[in-house]
Design a protein around this motif. Structure first.
Motif, mmCIF file in Angstrom:
data_model
loop_
_atom_site.group_PDB
_atom_site.id
_atom_site.type_symbol
_atom_site.label_atom_id
_atom_site.label_comp_id
_atom_site.label_asym_id
_atom_site.label_seq_id
_atom_site.Cartn_x
_atom_site.Cartn_y
_atom_site.Cartn_z
ATOM 1 N N ASN A 23 0.844 -1.187 0.000
ATOM 2 C CA ASN A 23 0.000 0.000 0.000
ATOM 3 C C ASN A 23 0.886 1.245 0.000
ATOM 4 N N PRO A 24 1.038 1.903 -1.154
ATOM 5 C CA PRO A 24 1.922 3.063 -1.224
ATOM 6 C C PRO A 24 1.296 4.354 -0.707
ATOM 7 N N LEU A 25 -0.032 4.379 -0.576
ATOM 8 C CA LEU A 25 -0.705 5.636 -0.261
ATOM 9 C C LEU A 25 -0.857 5.891 1.234
ATOM 10 N N VAL A 26 -1.256 4.884 1.988
ATOM 11 C CA VAL A 26 -1.500 5.107 3.409
ATOM 12 C C VAL A 26 -0.266 5.656 4.133
ATOM 13 N N PRO A 27 0.955 5.172 3.844
ATOM 14 C CA PRO A 27 2.118 5.804 4.493
ATOM 15 C C PRO A 27 2.265 7.285 4.154
ATOM 16 N N ARG A 28 1.901 7.674 2.946
ATOM 17 C CA ARG A 28 1.959 9.094 2.570
ATOM 18 C C ARG A 28 0.911 9.906 3.329
ATOM 19 N N ILE A 29 -0.265 9.343 3.486
ATOM 20 C CA ILE A 29 -1.279 10.027 4.289
ATOM 21 C C ILE A 29 -0.812 10.123 5.734
ATOM 22 N N ALA A 30 -0.237 9.052 6.245
ATOM 23 C CA ALA A 30 0.245 9.040 7.629
ATOM 24 C C ALA A 30 1.310 10.103 7.864
ATOM 25 N N ALA A 31 2.110 10.372 6.841
ATOM 26 C CA ALA A 31 3.169 11.382 6.947
ATOM 27 C C ALA A 31 2.676 12.781 6.622
ATOM 28 N N ARG A 151 -6.439 13.979 11.366
ATOM 29 C CA ARG A 151 -6.494 14.926 12.483
ATOM 30 C C ARG A 151 -5.148 15.624 12.680
ATOM 31 N N ASP A 152 -4.074 14.839 12.644
ATOM 32 C CA ASP A 152 -2.753 15.375 12.993
ATOM 33 C C ASP A 152 -2.152 16.260 11.906
ATOM 34 N N HIS A 153 -2.365 15.889 10.641
ATOM 35 C CA HIS A 153 -1.674 16.577 9.549
ATOM 36 C C HIS A 153 -2.575 17.442 8.672
ATOM 37 N N TYR A 154 -3.866 17.131 8.659
ATOM 38 C CA TYR A 154 -4.761 17.844 7.750
ATOM 39 C C TYR A 154 -5.797 18.700 8.484
ATOM 40 N N GLY A 155 -5.833 18.594 9.806
ATOM 41 C CA GLY A 155 -6.740 19.415 10.585
ATOM 42 C C GLY A 155 -8.203 19.072 10.426
ATOM 43 N N PHE A 156 -8.514 17.827 10.082
ATOM 44 C CA PHE A 156 -9.903 17.435 9.894
ATOM 45 C C PHE A 156 -10.595 17.267 11.252
ATOM 46 N N THR A 157 -11.877 17.559 11.267
ATOM 47 C CA THR A 157 -12.671 17.419 12.486
ATOM 48 C C THR A 157 -13.028 15.956 12.745
ATOM 49 N N ASP A 158 -13.547 15.705 13.936
ATOM 50 C CA ASP A 158 -14.003 14.351 14.252
ATOM 51 C C ASP A 158 -15.099 13.910 13.291
ATOM 52 N N GLU A 159 -15.972 14.836 12.922
ATOM 53 C CA GLU A 159 -17.044 14.490 11.986
ATOM 54 C C GLU A 159 -16.473 14.061 10.637
ATOM 55 N N ALA A 160 -15.443 14.768 10.175
ATOM 56 C CA ALA A 160 -14.842 14.442 8.881
ATOM 57 C C ALA A 160 -14.070 13.128 8.924
ATOM 58 N N CYS A 161 -13.648 12.725 10.119
ATOM 59 C CA CYS A 161 -12.877 11.480 10.273
ATOM 60 C C CYS A 161 -13.756 10.287 10.634
ATOM 61 N N ALA A 162 -15.045 10.519 10.838
ATOM 62 C CA ALA A 162 -15.924 9.478 11.377
ATOM 63 C C ALA A 162 -16.020 8.259 10.479
ATOM 64 N N PHE A 163 -15.916 8.446 9.170
ATOM 65 C CA PHE A 163 -15.957 7.312 8.252
ATOM 66 C C PHE A 163 -14.842 6.326 8.568
ATOM 67 N N PHE A 164 -13.638 6.838 8.769
ATOM 68 C CA PHE A 164 -12.498 5.965 9.045
ATOM 69 C C PHE A 164 -12.528 5.448 10.482
ATOM 70 N N ASP A 165 -13.001 6.273 11.413
ATOM 71 C CA ASP A 165 -13.163 5.805 12.793
ATOM 72 C C ASP A 165 -14.093 4.594 12.847
#
Length: 218
Positions: A23-31, A151-165
């Motif tokens: 998976n080449p993308l998730v590490p880029r998102i993580a960073a 949350r850490d790198h893109y400043g997304f709210t809890d609501e915006a992250c709820a899909f992945f949560d």
């Protein structure tokens, strides 16, 4: 030879675990280095994947209701989960600035739901339970990583992250249903371990295609 559903689920999940480099993308998102345009593409691809998978799981539940009631309960729960996930996806897409009207889905991303639909039509329900459960382990890990990074790198709210949560959170109920369905398949002889592993391997391959296709977006 494995004799219990729990043993089979554990060994199959371990056998089918993806290569860490698949998976080449998730590490880029993580960073925090993946562009927002790629996050928007992820959101838009999921607007196609989620309803397709929900309908496939509903069909599997209907198809297995008489012959494999334990599998039917598992698929019904999956379909309900996809509906809930779809409701949470809207906020993520909005946070990314995704424009659905002008977006063309990527074939590499849509191979996964197309294969889930194939399984819904053609595969033995207990085999599909085993294959999907093994695949979900990797997907849940990816979602947990993405939720933290947003949350850490893109400043997304809890609501915006709820899909992945939603997908990152363990589901003891779904695990219980999967175990019951696999055990029933073993007890009745309706589960073919070789076929289930083949289906699981293809699911993992199509998921890798999903992330690779997204990673190649501008």
């Amino acid at each position: 030879m494995t004799h219990t559903a729990r043993d089979l689920l554990t060994t199959t999940t371990a056998t089918l675990a993806p290569d860490p480099n698949a998976n080449p993308l998730v590490p880029r998102i993580a960073a925090g280095t993946a562009p927002r345009a790629t996050l928007a593409a992820l959101a838009l691809e999921q607007t196609w994947v989620i309803p397709a998978d929900r309908r496939a799981f509903e069909f599997l539940a209907e198809r297995s209701a008489v012959t494999d009631p334990e599998a039917a309960a598992f698929f019904t729960t999956l379909a309900q989960g996809e509906a809930l996930a779809g409701e949470r996806l809207t906020a993520f897409a909005r946070a990314c600035g995704a424009d659905e009207a002008s977006y063309e889905p990527l074939p590499g991303c849509q191979a996964y739901p197309a294969y889930v639909a194939w399984l819904a039509l053609n595969a033995s329900p207990p085999d599909v339970v085993l294959a999907l459960t093994a695949n979900f382990s990797a997907w849940g890990g990816y979602c947990a990583t993405i939720a933290t990074a947003l949350r850490d790198h893109y400043g997304f709210t809890d609501e915006a992250c709820a899909f992945f949560d939603f997908f990152a959170e363990p589901s003891p109920d779904l695990d219980r249903l999967a175990t019951a369905a696999v055990q029933a398949g073993l007890d009745t002889g309706r589960l073919d371990e070789m076929s289930a592993c083949r289906y699981g391997r293809l699911l993992q391959t199509y998921e890798a295609m999903f992330w690779n296709a997204l990673s190649a977006t501008p």
